[in-house]
Motif scaffolding. Structure first.
Motif, mmCIF file in Angstrom:
data_model
loop_
_atom_site.group_PDB
_atom_site.id
_atom_site.type_symbol
_atom_site.label_atom_id
_atom_site.label_comp_id
_atom_site.label_asym_id
_atom_site.label_seq_id
_atom_site.Cartn_x
_atom_site.Cartn_y
_atom_site.Cartn_z
ATOM 1 N N GLN A 236 15.177 2.375 34.250
ATOM 2 C CA GLN A 236 13.781 2.260 34.677
ATOM 3 C C GLN A 236 13.624 1.403 35.929
ATOM 4 O OE1 GLN A 236 11.737 0.770 31.221
ATOM 5 N NE2 GLN A 236 11.599 2.785 30.228
ATOM 6 N N SER A 240 13.590 7.176 40.730
ATOM 7 C CA SER A 240 13.744 8.318 39.822
ATOM 8 C C SER A 240 14.898 9.242 40.184
ATOM 9 C CB SER A 240 12.432 9.103 39.760
ATOM 10 O OG SER A 240 11.396 8.288 39.247
ATOM 11 N N ALA A 243 18.097 7.385 39.347
ATOM 12 C CA ALA A 243 18.224 7.187 37.905
ATOM 13 C C ALA A 243 18.626 8.477 37.203
ATOM 14 C CB ALA A 243 16.905 6.664 37.338
ATOM 15 N N ALA A 244 18.134 9.627 37.681
ATOM 16 C CA ALA A 244 18.483 10.905 37.054
ATOM 17 C C ALA A 244 19.974 11.193 37.205
ATOM 18 C CB ALA A 244 17.650 12.026 37.667
#
Length: 530
Positions: A236, A240, A243-244
């Protein structure tokens, strides 16, 4: 009252809190003190001056006395632990350490229930805690009957017969199933997360109950592993897109994928710990994707790390970017061509005789002595010792199978093995656990003992089980002049490890030879004068 009773006496005085009742373990503690001693180390208590397991400086008995002193439901203070000169005795299971905070608010009293003496009702002496789904004043576990409970009771009876459960475990398991399935409706599943709050307050086993529910098809395993929570928390903090990619890499490392085997959770956790600080730095530089990271960024982020940390970090980064390159998430691997340098050779020193003597003196039980011999004679890892099965021992042919490789059984190991097998058969004659080494917790199950329990006798010593294993392989290398082929054949280790031990042995032999070489001495040559 405080005297110690025999280990095979089921009822007596607890040597920890002096309560009277059923005893547990080889030292005849009550159940609460038995768990307390396993959790905390023994030192001198500041209240009663006994050498006993203490929590924050005080033993369990002093905590109980302080709870009686703290009137009005207030929290315990330091003055509550002042020695009173005497102790309040009790029955085992009737005193608790918890609930030292403010007393809960009591709701308005309900109308008293008036029982008709003419009505035949079996009353029960109420145990601490409240029932989950039914009136505790009339609760008798044996009278609760439904289809799910009948099914789980049959499964529990089969497990009790095959695994050699004692009468106490059979009774406690029946109680746990009655509590959980009292108002079960057809089609309902019992969530694992709800078992702890229901069973822990009654001192009933959550794991054993969940296993029976799982065999009956009634368990909803909604647990979230600690690593999954850690992964979610750290991802988090990243952009994004980055992080994916990292999450897909971690899931593949954990569960495996096409042409990729699953790794141990400890390995994946260490990989995340190594790359996450770097990913945060790159995210702070407004990087949104891993494809923006260059070889210069990798070198700059790792060049000032300690050698071992740098090697571990580069290994994790190569795995991350190699996975992203293979799955088409990045165009170029920035770790390609980045070298971590030659791995330094750590010169292991043999253990001193007094260090080995300390470990030998600390092994007081048959299981500890056997584990010590397996590590010191056969160079077995603690994990290998824990996972040994009875079928791996061939006493007739004097053979022992370690990690699939048969080894000759020496006289010392055979003697200790026979002593342990005799103790095992006398202590747990009905156990169905296939593992060679068991304890009180695993005798009623089929799992291996924990590494924490196995290594307890050597904890804090220089000669741990792992150190003894390394010392045994080093001794073999020194005896055979650093022959890596001999080491690989005897211990079944890989070529890289065998070569490393052989190199260390040759360096130690050369150093020893130089220390005893008269040519290197500064003493004048020739015959000395008077």
């Amino acid at each position: 009252m405080a005297g110690r009773i025999r280990a095979d006496t089921p009822i007596g005085s607890c040597p920890g809190c002096f309560s009277w009742g059923f005893s547990y373990g080889s030292q005849s503690y009550c159940r609460a003190c038995y768990d307390f001693v396993r959790r905390y180390r023994s030192r001198e208590c500041e209240g009663c001056d006994r050498i006993i397991a203490i929590k924050k400086g005080y033993c369990r008995l002093c905590w109980l006395q302080a709870g009686l002193t703290a009137t009005g439901g207030r929290r315990l203070a330091l003055e509550d632990f002042k020695p009173a000169g005497c102790w309040q005795l009790s029955l085992a299971g009737m005193n608790r350490l918890g609930n030292t905070g403010p007393a809960p608010q009591i709701s308005a009293a309900e109308p008293a229930l008036i029982l008709d003496p003419a009505i035949g009702t079996q009353l029960e002496l109420r145990a601490p805690g409240e029932s989950r789904h039914f009136d505790a004043r009339h609760w008798v576990a044996a009278t609760i009957v439904n289809d799910a409970l009948s099914q789980t009771r049959r499964i529990a009876a089969e497990l009790a017969e095959t695994r050699g459960w004692n009468s106490r475990i059979v009774i406690e398991t029946g109680r746990a199933l009655a509590v959980v399935l009292a108002d079960h409706q057809a089609g309902d599943l019992i969530a694992w997360s709800g078992l702890s709050a229901t069973l822990h307050s009654r001192d009933l086993s959550v794991t054993r109950t969940a296993q029976i529910l799982d065999l009956a098809g009634l368990l909803d395993d909604d647990r979230i592993s600690s690593f999954a929570a850690l992964r979610r928390e750290r991802l988090q903090l990243l952009p994004s897109p980055m992080a994916a990619d990292v999450e897909h890499w971690l899931l593949t490392r954990s569960k495996g994928g096409p042409r990729s085997r699953p790794r141990n959770e400890h390995t994946v956790r260490m990989n995340l710990n190594r790359v996450h600080p770097l990913l945060l730095d790159w995210a702070g530089q407004d990087y949104l994707h891993l494809r923006e990271v260059t070889a210069t960024d990798v070198v700059a982020a790792t060049e000032f790390l300690p050698s071992t940390r740098r090697r571990q970090t580069l290994t994790a980064l190569r795995s991350l970017f190699g996975h992203c390159k293979k799955t088409g998430r990045i165009f170029r691997d920035p770790t390609r061509g980045v070298h971590d340098g030659q791995r330094p050779l750590i010169l292991i020193q043999p253990l001193r005789p007094e260090e080995i003597d300390q470990a030998t003196a600390a092994a007081l039980t048959p299981a500890a002595r056997l584990a010590l011999a397996l590590a010191a004679v056969h160079a077995a890892r603690p994990k290998t010792i824990r996972e040994l099965h009875l079928d791996d021992v061939d006493l007739g042919n004097r053979r022992l199978t370690l990690t699939g490789r048969a080894r000759p059984l020496d006289d010392l190991t055979r003697t200790l093995l026979l002593a342990w097998l005799q103790h095992r058969s006398l202590r747990w004659p009905g156990t169905a656990n296939p593992h060679l080494i068991i304890n009180q917790q695993t005798a009623m199950a089929t799992r291996a003992v924990s590494e924490n329990w196995l290594t307890e006798s050597c904890r804090g010593l220089t000669a741990t089980l792992e150190a003894l294993r390394v010392d045994r392989q080093l001794e073999e290398a020194l005896t055979h002049n650093g022959d890596p082929l001999h080491l690989a054949a005897v211990f079944g280790i890989d070529d890289t490890t065998a070569i490393r031990y052989a190199t260390i042995a040759r360096q130690l032999l050369e150093t020893t030879a130089e220390q005893h070489d008269p040519a290197g001495s500064r003493e004048p040559k020739g015959q000395n004068g008077p």
